[in-house]
Scaffold this active site. Sequence first.
Site, PDB file in Angstrom:
ATOM      1  N   SER A  61       0.773  -1.427  -0.145  1.00 27.99           N
ATOM      2  CA  SER A  61      -0.155   0.102   0.062  1.00 27.99           C
ATOM      3  C   SER A  61       0.872   1.246   0.107  1.00 27.99           C
ATOM      4  O   SER A  61       0.446   2.376  -0.766  1.00 27.99           O
ATOM      5  CB  SER A  61      -0.924   0.157   1.151  1.00 27.99           C
ATOM      6  N   ASP A 207      -3.497   5.889  11.210  1.00 31.11           N
ATOM      7  CA  ASP A 207      -3.598   4.496  11.215  1.00 31.11           C
ATOM      8  C   ASP A 207      -2.322   3.976  11.693  1.00 31.11           C
ATOM      9  O   ASP A 207      -2.161   2.749  11.743  1.00 31.11           O
ATOM     10  CB  ASP A 207      -3.973   4.020   9.896  1.00 31.11           C
ATOM     11  N   HIS A 210       0.444   3.811   7.178  1.00 26.59           N
ATOM     12  CA  HIS A 210       0.575   4.566   6.206  1.00 26.59           C
ATOM     13  C   HIS A 210       1.465   5.682   6.132  1.00 26.59           C
ATOM     14  O   HIS A 210       1.154   6.548   6.949  1.00 26.59           O
ATOM     15  CB  HIS A 210      -0.773   4.670   5.458  1.00 26.59           C
TER      16      HIS A 210
END
Length: 238
Positions: A61, A207, A210
């Site tokens: 990601s 979070d 990221h």
Amino acid sequence: MKPAARRPLLLCALAAAAALSFLLVAPPPPLAAHLSSLLLAFPASPYAGRPKLLFLLAGQSNMAGRGLAPHPLPAPFRPHPRVLRLAASRRWVVAAPPLHADIDTHKVCGLGPAMPFAHRLLEDAGSGESSLVLGFVPAAVGGTRIWMWRLVNDFRADLGIPDLLVIQVGLASGEGNYTDIVREGQKNIKLPNVILVDAIGLPLQDDQLHLSTEAQLWLGDMLGQAYLKFNSSTDSRQ
Ligand SMILES: *[C@@H]1O[C@H](CO)[C@@H](O)[C@H](O)[C@H]1NC(C)=O
Ligand SMILES: *[C@@H]1O[C@H](CO)[C@@H](O)[C@H](O)[C@H]1NC(C)=O
């Protein structure tokens, strides 16, 4: 080691090989009619047929990009006519973030390190390297397992380029207790032409997984510097 599903590894086969660019600029296969809307959205670039310095963007990601896009977009993330992206339609289009929108399709993609990386290279080339055209091949997908990204030797064997430069990004975050184990593994890869650029300490989003937009900007710049240093120390490379 059992990898966590969402660990955001960044493994950039930010791979630079002139020969490879010719391989991938081969004419695209006939396009199916259902792709026409995509082509309208991403017009082909005038530099599409030019040799490119190619970079495969691999990983999860954080390479796909989850950084939120502010308005206006900071300059290092903005499109540039000489920075192209291979779209899922196999056409070279001007790269505009999110670069992985048609590859990492199950999540909302945002800003990653590739555009700032490109701007760093262009900045360094200045007007002296006016023929420089960069081509990104987005291949990162969030949530893929690390074992799916068979590491350096497999990449090189698959591409038939044994000395392919691989710039990997030291893992900056992760779920569970595996981050340090993965980081150790990364540091212990003792192969030629493998460079580690460490993302540890760069700011994360809420979070805690990221990289923030600011972090992606720094990371892209660090990757650019690493590439330029490698390139300037390697006579045989073009
Ligand atoms: C991580 O390690 C700690 C301490 O060793 C343990 O209590 C915890 O359950 C572990 N967490 C995971 C997700 O494995
Ligand atoms: C890489 O190095 C060569 C030889 O010094 C140089 O001509 C070329 O411009 C460099 N490439 C980039 C992208 O900076």
